[in-house]
Design an enzyme around this catalytic site. Structure first.
Site, PDB file in Angstrom:
ATOM      1  N   ASP A 201       0.878  -1.172   0.000  1.00 48.12           N
ATOM      2  CA  ASP A 201       0.000   0.000   0.000  1.00 48.12           C
ATOM      3  C   ASP A 201       0.914   1.219   0.000  1.00 48.12           C
ATOM      4  O   ASP A 201       1.508   1.573   1.020  1.00 48.12           O
ATOM      5  CB  ASP A 201      -0.898  -0.034   1.239  1.00 48.12           C
ATOM      6  CG  ASP A 201      -1.743   1.225   1.361  1.00 48.12           C
ATOM      7  OD1 ASP A 201      -1.537   2.161   0.577  1.00 48.12           O
ATOM      8  OD2 ASP A 201      -2.601   1.271   2.259  1.00 48.12           O
ATOM      9  N   LYS A 227      -3.519  12.072  -3.314  1.00 50.72           N
ATOM     10  CA  LYS A 227      -2.473  12.324  -2.311  1.00 50.72           C
ATOM     11  C   LYS A 227      -1.181  12.766  -2.985  1.00 50.72           C
ATOM     12  O   LYS A 227      -0.158  12.946  -2.345  1.00 50.72           O
ATOM     13  CB  LYS A 227      -2.234  11.072  -1.466  1.00 50.72           C
ATOM     14  CG  LYS A 227      -3.429  10.721  -0.562  1.00 50.72           C
ATOM     15  CD  LYS A 227      -3.135   9.500   0.277  1.00 50.72           C
ATOM     16  CE  LYS A 227      -4.379   8.849   0.846  1.00 50.72           C
ATOM     17  NZ  LYS A 227      -4.991   9.594   1.934  1.00 50.72           N
TER      18      LYS A 227
END
Ligand code: PMP
Length: 413
Positions: A201, A227
């Site tokens: 991740d 992000k």
């Protein structure tokens, strides 16, 4: 690197040119989402102005343009994380959808009764609940690696949890709560020796450091565009071609088929097999511009800014007696994310007070990691997180703001 250099970069971000409640925006919530530079916004606008149509479906000029934007974006992402082939790059909505795709397609089909899935206790819910479901449905075991006092995974913990029974390890490279950088290269190597595959991740790492899926030998990697300067709603799943090849499609519908009859269907080649329905092409246009922006700055620069700010903030926070900082003390084990609490003040109150009195945007809560909070015996924390457009002045205002919280609530000191 000084604030004057960063001020030039901040000019690319219109959002910072405004004041809120008469105050400069001190944006320290980058782990939740970053701001977008003008070039990303323009790339989305330009896509609409020049190239909008449904890609892959039409033979007309606009559709061909849309397809080019989309497929050029795929190639850009491939290069960015150094994947071997564009067949290994699947566009998703975000990290959450990518992790659900892996759990539903790989997990539900290749993990069986009594197999073990191993994750750290610190994982974001999106890298935790999908594995709970796989374990429950398939009769597999979901095992946790626990962290030490500073949030790190020790070699003993890694070796005691990853065994011959382990079929899959799923782990964040950088955690969104304590900002720990896990030694994923070592973990991938160890898991492979035991015959397990590894999901990385990279939601909190890809925006901040160079990731190289071939060097890491990662089996899967996921991340979210929002992000890293891009629109919300575009994400990436990387998977090794030989693994993706044997996985069944997750979502079924248009664009992912080869041939459909009344009772049966065959599916398109990679990567289209996993991209059902009309995709977020303008999101890919934005993501491509974001990758250009990041590569132009360079990860050496980005890391240096973030390290400088993190070190400075940790030093200053360490001088305040009623502030507790969580996570590693050593900079080499951490990224630009700092979780902390102020004695006797609820994190939500801290967030509200620093926002309204100083314009400081920080996060408070369980950060989508409730099992970690339970393990640490905490209800919630405050969290600040940096990106390359933050300044030393931001840290100074933040420090002033947290020094004021207890006084504002009527404590003596
Ligand atoms: N994993 C980590 C480590 C995260 O920080 C986040 C977002 N906070 C996610 C996964 C989920 O990302 P998204 O909400 O973009 O799907």
């Amino acid at each position: 690197i000084d604030d004057a250099q960063i001020e030039k970069i901040r000019k690319d971000f219109k959002v910072f040119s405004q004041k809120i409640n008469g105050k400069k925006i001190v944006y320290l919530d980058n782990a939740a989402t970053t701001q977008r530079p003008e070039s990303v916004i323009k790339a989305v606008e330009n896509y609409y102005d020049t190239s909008n149509a449904n890609p892959h479906r039409g033979a007309h000029a606009l559709s061909i343009r849309a397809t080019k934007v989309y497929e050029d974006g795929r190639e850009k992402v491939r290069k960015f994380i150094n994947a071997k082939s564009t067949k290994e790059i699947i566009f998703t909505k975000n990290s959450t959808e990518a992790l659900n795709l892996i759990a539903n397609s790989y997990g539900m089909n290749f993990i069986n009764k009594d197999d073990e899935i191993v994750i750290p206790i610190s994982e974001h819910h999106s890298n935790l609940i999908p594995w709970q479901r796989v374990a429950k449905t398939k009769g597999a075991v979901l095992k946790y690696m626990y962290i030490d006092d500073e949030g790190r995974l020790t070699d003993e913990e890694i070796r005691s949890k990853i065994t011959e029974k382990t079929k899959l390890v799923s782990i964040a490279h950088v955690t969104n709560t304590l900002g720990v950088v896990y030694p994923i290269e070592k973990i991938i190597d160890y898991a492979h020796k035991k015959g397990a595959i590894v999901v990385v991740d990279a939601a909190q790492s890809v925006p901040h450091m160079a990731e190289d899926v071939q060097k890491l030998d990662a089996d899967f990697m996921v991340f979210s565009g929002h992000k890293m300067l891009s629109p919300m709603g575009i994400g990436v799943l990387y998977g090794k071609e030989n693994i993706l090849e044997k996985m069944p499609p997750f979502l079924l519908g248009g664009d992912m088929i080869e041939y459909v009859s009344e009772q049966d269907a065959t599916f398109a080649e990679l990567p289209f097999k996993f991209e059902a329905g009309t995709q977020y092409v303008e999101g890919v246009a934005g993501l491509s511009a974001a990758i250009d922006y990041i590569e132009n700055l360079g990860f050496d620069f980005i890391r240096e800014v973030e390290n400088q700010l993190t070190e400075y903030a940790l030093d200053e926070m360490g001088k305040i007696p009623y502030v507790t900082v969580y996570g590693p003390l050593n900079m080499k084990d951490r990224a630009g994310v700092i979780s902390f609490n102020i004695k006797d003040v609820h994190p939500h109150d801290v967030a509200t007070i620093v926002d309204s009195n100083y314009g400081v945007a920080l996060r408070s809560g369980h950060h989508c990691a409730q099992p970690l909070m339970t393990y640490l015996n905490l209800n919630a924390t405050c969290r600040i997180s940096f990106y390359f457009y933050n300044t030393k002045e931001d840290v100074d205002i933040f420090i002033r703001s947290i020094k004021d919280v207890r006084r504002w609530l009527g404590y003596e000191s």
